[in-house]
Scaffold this active site. Structure first.
Site, PDB file in Angstrom:
ATOM      1  N   ASP A   1       0.857  -1.178   0.000  1.00  0.00           N
ATOM      2  CA  ASP A   1       0.000   0.000   0.000  1.00  0.00           C
ATOM      3  C   ASP A   1       0.899   1.236   0.000  1.00  0.00           C
ATOM      4  OD1 ASP A   1      -2.352   1.632   0.408  1.00  0.00           O
ATOM      5  OD2 ASP A   1      -1.662   1.846   2.469  1.00  0.00           O
ATOM      6  N   ASP A  55      -6.864  -1.425   4.579  1.00  0.00           N
ATOM      7  CA  ASP A  55      -6.474  -2.491   3.657  1.00  0.00           C
ATOM      8  C   ASP A  55      -6.917  -3.861   4.147  1.00  0.00           C
ATOM      9  OD1 ASP A  55      -4.952  -0.792   1.805  1.00  0.00           O
ATOM     10  OD2 ASP A  55      -3.640  -0.503   3.520  1.00  0.00           O
ATOM     11  N   ASP A  97      -1.986  -0.828   6.370  1.00  0.00           N
ATOM     12  CA  ASP A  97      -2.099  -0.248   7.702  1.00  0.00           C
ATOM     13  C   ASP A  97      -2.985  -1.057   8.634  1.00  0.00           C
ATOM     14  OD1 ASP A  97      -4.640   0.224   6.795  1.00  0.00           O
ATOM     15  OD2 ASP A  97      -4.440   2.398   6.678  1.00  0.00           O
TER      16      ASP A  97
END
Length: 697
Positions: free
Chosen positions: A336, A530, A526
């Site tokens: 991410d 996600d 995180d």
């Protein structure tokens, strides 16, 4: 039902990890092994001197001392219908004594006890290393109660207490700074090499070292419920979980134990029909020992315990053997962007205005629309605008576009390019987007006023972490909901070629199988936004999970700190641990496969088989302990120590007194320590370190 390993280290009633021996000579099995060895040697010497009866008695005593480590437990388990490795050893020892091979029975007891003792000590040591994290909590802590400062034990702290942390002291539990500024050393908890600045409102985790001035910290969790205690508890639970390798060893060992007994009975029965029954009964006992899967039973569990404990000391929570082994197989990682590769702290990097509008005016108008927003981009604008902001009226959010509102009888719009025409700033907007910034446009009564560029900067260690991860043979991809230009720009700075942008959480989860192409894949995020991708991936890795319940609970692996270089470090550690698992399983099976035919054909005696088998078990234990060692990755750099901007205290050096510099002293009231500003002191001399400009270390 079978219990494949019967040592005290695996006995659920043996006590917690803290009950283990601290010194190797404190291990009961090793003490009995030494006693048995001394008695065996004494019996052999007495027998050589011609005193056969006393020598035989000493050898029997040696066999009894050695068998005391496994025979009682084996008999109890057998009464419950549980057959394990110790059952095989009990049958072999009793049979050897019955056949008059007392010396061989004593040797079996000595060597098996040594192997069991070493396993017990190894497990206790690795778990004790984990529990040592709790020693980061000080024995006493200063708190303010009823306007008096008193010293209490950490377990006596209650939520709402105010702790006083002076320079060099550790936090006894989690809390929030209410007064004072400092720098916190959290390296022992998160693995972060750089102290972090802390001001009122910042969180202090249990075990953090105060590296600057005295601070007041309001307690937010009891000591036994702190983030540090929770981490230790989670890792201890993780060490009990079984990975695929451990399940493989169990699947082999469980049916193997009764099969070995059946094989021994078959050898004795068929041999009795073909030749001397006593000879074949002796060979059956040798087969029983040769096929014992004790080394196989401990091959993976001990490696898991050692490796998970070592990972926790490196700032990574690995949830058990399954996660550890799967992590060691990962070939693709999806990262991410926000909060993982970037700081997740967007800042206004540039403000462009049209003629007649100042930068300050543009930021004030934009902040008027964002005054009540919690969006990260809004926070960046509010921070840049300053403290005095007039809120706009009739603010309406247009989903996917921006905000509208009214201020001083004018209509304001703030939003993305395309929804608001960039007009004379079109070229500048394109340039800023090309540089990786997110641009929002400000319009008043239909007239373009300004373009505000906001960028979430890359973590300083991100490029190094990406390079290290790629160096160990892992393919990388970046997944983000940000626009394509910003994503491509940041990916180019990091050297990541595979980029997917403008994604919603469901898109990230869907893309994982496409990126994996049949290979094991991990998702790094995180732990909250996600969550679908973390759950879909073979391994979910949460960044910066220290003190975050959601991240710790949802991910298979949680990196406690914010330094992205922990990622390649834990990947390399897991790969090494998995290699050790495979080595141990292979060695255990090879020993069994080689010894059984030689034992059945009479090539090896009972004494020889015992020696070879137990030596192999010791070798497996020593190899498993290697998983407890941590090695820095080649090329991994360490950040230099950072000097506190508040008190200029270099972590690792004695802190300067907080009460003697530039009016920033700590005034003590008669009843309790209070952090209050004192009267400004006269300017210090040129040699005062607090008055010198910061310099790079």
């Amino acid at each position: 039902m079978s219990d494949t390993c019967c040592s005290p280290a695996n006995d659920p009633h043996a006590g917690g990890p803290e009950a283990g021996p601290e010194r190797i000579w404190q291990v009961r099995e090793l003490r009995l092994a030494v006693l048995a060895a001394v008695l065996l040697i004494a019996g052999w010497l007495v027998g050589r001197a011609g005193h056969h009866t006393p020598g035989l008695a000493l050898e029997l005593a040696a066999a009894s001392a050695g068998a005391a480590t496994f025979m009682p437990g084996s008999i109890r388990n057998l009464a419950r219908g549980r057959v394990g490795v110790a059952t095989l050893m009990t049958i072999a020892a009793a049979g050897a004594v019955a056949l008059g091979q007392v010396t061989e029975a004593a040797m079996l007891g000595v060597l098996f006890s040594i192997a069991e003792g070493l396993e017990h000590f190894a497990v206790s040591r690795t778990r004790r290393g984990l529990r040592a994290l709790l020693s980061l909590v000080p024995p006493t802590v200063s708190v303010v109660r009823n306007e008096h400062e008193i010293s209490v034990e950490p377990n006596d702290l209650v939520v709402g207490d105010v702790m006083i942390l002076r320079p060099g002291e550790r936090a006894a539990t989690d809390g929030m700074i209410t007064s004072g500024r400092t720098s916190l050393d959290v390296s022992a908890i998160t693995g972060e090499s750089v102290p972090v600045e802390a001001i009122p409102g910042d969180v202090v985790h249990a075990g953090a070292i105060n590296g600057g001035g005295a601070i007041e910290v309001a307690v937010t969790a009891r000591a036994d419920e702190s983030s540090l205690a929770r981490i230790v508890h989670i890792v201890e639970e993780a060490q009990e979980r079984k990975g695929a390798g451990q399940r493989l060893a169990d699947r082999i060992a469980r049916p193997l134990v009764p099969a070995i007994i059946g094989l021994a009975v078959t050898v004795a029965g068929i041999g009795a029909l073909l030749g001397d029954p006593m000879l074949w009964l002796e060979r059956a006992l040798v087969v029983l020992v040769a096929a014992s899967p004790c080394a196989l039973a401990i091959a993976v569990p001990l490696t898991v315990v050692a490796a998970v404990g070592a990972a926790s000391r490196q700032g990574a929570l690995v949830k058990g053997g399954a996660a550890l082994e799967e992590l060691g197989r990962i070939q693709v990682i999806a990262l991410d962007k926000t909060g993982t590769l970037t700081r997740n702290e967007p800042q206004v990097v540039e403000t462009l205005t049209v003629t007649g509008t100042t930068t300050a005016e543009a930021l004030q108008l934009a902040a008027a629309l964002e005054a009540r927003s919690e969006h990260p981009l809004a926070q960046a604008i509010l921070a840049a605008a300053g403290a005095h902001i007039d809120s706009a009226e009739d603010v309406v959010a247009i989903a996917g576009h921006g905000l509208t509102g009214r201020l001083d009888n004018t209509t304001l719009r703030l939003g993305k390019p395309g929804w608001i025409p960039a007009g004379p700033l079109t070229d500048d907007v394109a340039r800023l987007q090309q540089q990786g910034a997110t641009v929002v446009l400000l319009e008043r009564d239909g007239n373009m006023l300004a373009a505000i560029a906001i960028r979430d900067e890359l973590r300083p260690e991100a490029r190094e972490a990406v390079d290290l991860t790629r160096r160990i043979g892992i393919e990388l991809a970046m997944l983000t909901g940000d626009n394509r230009r910003t994503a491509d720009t940041l990916a180019g700075q990091l050297g990541i070629e595979t980029v997917h942008s403008e994604l919603v959480p469901e898109d990230k989860a869907r893309l994982l199988s496409e990126l994996a192409r049949g290979r094991p894949i991990a998702m790094v995020g995180d732990g909250v936004n996600d969550a679908p991708a973390l759950a879909t991936a073979d391994i979910g890795i949460a960044m910066g999970a220290m003190g975050t319940d959601v991240a710790i609970e949802t991910a298979d692996v949680a990196l406690m700190g914010h330094d992205l270089r922990h990622l390649p470090q834990v990947l390399a550690h897991s790969r090494r641990a998995r290699r050790i698992m495979v080595q141990n399983i292979g060695l255990s099976l090879a020993i069994i496969a080689a010894l059984i035919p030689m034992a059945a054909l009479g090539v090896l005696s009972l004494a020889a088989v015992v020696f070879i088998h137990e030596s192999a078990e010791v070798l497996v234990i020593l190899n498993a302990i290697r998983a407890a060692r941590t090695r820095p990755l080649p090329g991994l750099t360490q950040l230099p120590p950072v000097t506190s901007a508040t008190h200029h205290v270099t972590i690792g050096q004695p802190p300067a007194p907080a009460a003697s510099c530039c009016g920033g002293s700590v005034a003590a009231r008669p009843q309790a320590l209070k952090l209050v500003p004192t009267e400004p002191a006269p300017p210090c001399g040129d040699d005062c370190p607090c008055c010198q400009p910061d310099t790079e270390p």
